[in-house]
Design an enzyme around this catalytic site. Structure first.
Site, PDB file in Angstrom:
ATOM      1  N   PRO A 177      -4.156  14.436 -51.208  1.00  0.00           N
ATOM      2  CA  PRO A 177      -3.787  13.244 -51.982  1.00  0.00           C
ATOM      3  C   PRO A 177      -3.050  12.215 -51.143  1.00  0.00           C
ATOM      4  O   PRO A 177      -2.206  12.565 -50.310  1.00  0.00           O
ATOM      5  CB  PRO A 177      -2.885  13.818 -53.075  1.00  0.00           C
ATOM      6  CG  PRO A 177      -3.312  15.237 -53.215  1.00  0.00           C
ATOM      7  CD  PRO A 177      -3.687  15.673 -51.835  1.00  0.00           C
ATOM      8  N   GLU A 178      -3.392  10.953 -51.358  1.00  0.00           N
ATOM      9  CA  GLU A 178      -2.736   9.852 -50.664  1.00  0.00           C
ATOM     10  C   GLU A 178      -1.790   9.149 -51.635  1.00  0.00           C
ATOM     11  O   GLU A 178      -1.558   9.626 -52.757  1.00  0.00           O
ATOM     12  CB  GLU A 178      -3.800   8.918 -50.095  1.00  0.00           C
ATOM     13  CG  GLU A 178      -4.765   9.641 -49.143  1.00  0.00           C
ATOM     14  CD  GLU A 178      -5.860   8.756 -48.594  1.00  0.00           C
ATOM     15  OE1 GLU A 178      -5.690   7.512 -48.569  1.00  0.00           O
ATOM     16  OE2 GLU A 178      -6.911   9.295 -48.178  1.00  0.00           O
ATOM     17  N   ARG A 231      -5.001  26.816 -52.795  1.00  0.00           N
ATOM     18  CA  ARG A 231      -5.044  26.991 -51.339  1.00  0.00           C
ATOM     19  C   ARG A 231      -3.658  27.191 -50.720  1.00  0.00           C
ATOM     20  O   ARG A 231      -3.537  27.528 -49.559  1.00  0.00           O
ATOM     21  CB  ARG A 231      -5.721  25.772 -50.693  1.00  0.00           C
ATOM     22  CG  ARG A 231      -7.137  25.540 -51.192  1.00  0.00           C
ATOM     23  CD  ARG A 231      -7.794  24.415 -50.409  1.00  0.00           C
ATOM     24  NE  ARG A 231      -8.992  23.928 -51.087  1.00  0.00           N
ATOM     25  CZ  ARG A 231      -9.739  22.926 -50.638  1.00  0.00           C
ATOM     26  NH1 ARG A 231      -9.412  22.299 -49.515  1.00  0.00           N
ATOM     27  NH2 ARG A 231     -10.803  22.541 -51.306  1.00  0.00           N
ATOM     28  N   HIS A 267      -2.873  31.043 -59.834  1.00  0.00           N
ATOM     29  CA  HIS A 267      -2.270  30.173 -58.828  1.00  0.00           C
ATOM     30  C   HIS A 267      -1.179  29.265 -59.403  1.00  0.00           C
ATOM     31  O   HIS A 267      -0.867  28.230 -58.812  1.00  0.00           O
ATOM     32  CB  HIS A 267      -3.355  29.352 -58.144  1.00  0.00           C
ATOM     33  CG  HIS A 267      -4.395  30.195 -57.455  1.00  0.00           C
ATOM     34  ND1 HIS A 267      -4.093  31.003 -56.383  1.00  0.00           N
ATOM     35  CD2 HIS A 267      -5.714  30.366 -57.719  1.00  0.00           C
ATOM     36  CE1 HIS A 267      -5.187  31.634 -55.990  1.00  0.00           C
ATOM     37  NE2 HIS A 267      -6.185  31.264 -56.777  1.00  0.00           N
ATOM     38  N   ARG A 318      -0.722  -2.007 -29.646  1.00  0.00           N
ATOM     39  CA  ARG A 318      -1.133  -0.619 -29.438  1.00  0.00           C
ATOM     40  C   ARG A 318      -2.561  -0.520 -28.907  1.00  0.00           C
ATOM     41  O   ARG A 318      -3.458  -1.262 -29.328  1.00  0.00           O
ATOM     42  CB  ARG A 318      -0.991   0.184 -30.732  1.00  0.00           C
ATOM     43  CG  ARG A 318       0.450   0.300 -31.186  1.00  0.00           C
ATOM     44  CD  ARG A 318       0.616   1.170 -32.402  1.00  0.00           C
ATOM     45  NE  ARG A 318       0.189   2.545 -32.151  1.00  0.00           N
ATOM     46  CZ  ARG A 318       0.321   3.530 -33.035  1.00  0.00           C
ATOM     47  NH1 ARG A 318       0.866   3.283 -34.218  1.00  0.00           N
ATOM     48  NH2 ARG A 318      -0.097   4.741 -32.739  1.00  0.00           N
TER      49      ARG A 318
END
Length: 283
Positions: A2-3, A119, A100, A162
């Site tokens: 997730p962002e 997971r 879970h 950069r």
């Protein structure tokens, strides 16, 4: 993983059930996830009031009345699911426990918040609230994309020199907080910047133009409830919908959505991650 939009969606979903409410009982069902849980975590959480729920980058932070802050990271498959909310925000009764369900919060208002993570790449920790921002996980994170510190001048200064690819520079959490692969791909498409272009070779006005587009893409994703690709669910169990608006991400070989463009979406691998782009619109 997730962002920012997915984590912000979860934070907003948890707020009506948790913020300002006492944790009547915390249950911890295993000793660890990605790393061990803090010592006596269940006892330290039980009886604490959640004073404030906030987000920093991809972390949800719950400031508690005990002077500690609960840090939550969803990892690859973690979900924070709510059941039995007395405010009527959610329809689900308390489900039967699942294999879970690693951490369960029974709130004083009758809501139950369950952290489910098949997971086990997620994580939780307890930090001292007064010094939380100095924690190693948070200390080096860059400005929030909706904050005043994230502006055109800042981004030009941060990445304009950069020698790394522009996509890699934007994924660096020291540059800007919470951006991940999906939303960087979508941002670069809207800005017409090739993901492999060296950041120092991108015109300064184009770098400046990334700022409002980043904010626009993230805001649209938040309003759509995030993107559900594999495991992500909102706090009420519903899917996000922003994946239906992807212009490039996951669309390799499909036609570009730009009117008049006859190119197909291409994919390259950068630092082990797939970058999707239009070879005609992003030169």
């Amino acid at each position: 993983m997730p962002e920012l939009p997915e984590v912000e969606t979860v934070r907003r979903g948890l707020t009506p059930a948790m913020e300002g409410v006492v944790i009547a009982r915390a249950q911890v069902n295993r000793p660890d996830l990605r790393w061990p849980f803090p010592e006596n975590m269940a006892d330290r959480l039980t009886g604490a009031r959640v004073e404030r729920l906030r987000r920093r980058s991809k972390y949800v932070l719950a400031d508690l009345s005990t002077g500690e802050t609960l840090l939550i990271h969803l990892g690859m498959s973690g979900r924070m699911l709510i059941s039995g909310d007395p405010l009527g925000q959610f329809q689900h009764d308390h489900p039967a426990p699942e294999k879970h369900d690693h951490v369960v919060f029974d709130m004083e208002n009758g809501a139950r918040v369950t952290f489910n993570d098949p997971r086990r790449f997620g994580a939780m920790d307890l930090l001292d609230t007064a010094t939380a921002e100095a924690h190693p996980l948070l200390a080096s994170i860059g400005p929030e994309p909706f904050g005043n510190d994230f502006n055109e001048s800042y981004l030009i200064e941060a990445i304009g020199h950069r020698n790394t690819a522009i996509k890699t520079a934007l994924l660096d959490q020291k540059t800007v907080a919470g951006l991940g692969n999906i939303y960087v791909c979508e941002t670069l498409y809207r800005c017409g910047v090739h993901p492999e272009e060296k950041a120092r070779n991108v015109a300064k006005d184009k770098i400046a133009g990334l700022v409002p587009i980043i904010q626009e893409v993230l805001q649209e994703a938040i309003e759509a409830g995030g993107s559900s690709l594999r495991d992500f669910r909102q706090a009420d169990g519903e899917l996000g919908y922003f994946q239906h608006r992807f212009a490039v991400y996951g669309r390799e070989g499909e036609p570009c959505v730009t009117e008049g463009c006859d190119a197909n979406i291409a994919r390259v691998v950068q630092s082990g991650r797939s970058s999707f782009f239009c070879p005609s619109c992003q030169r």
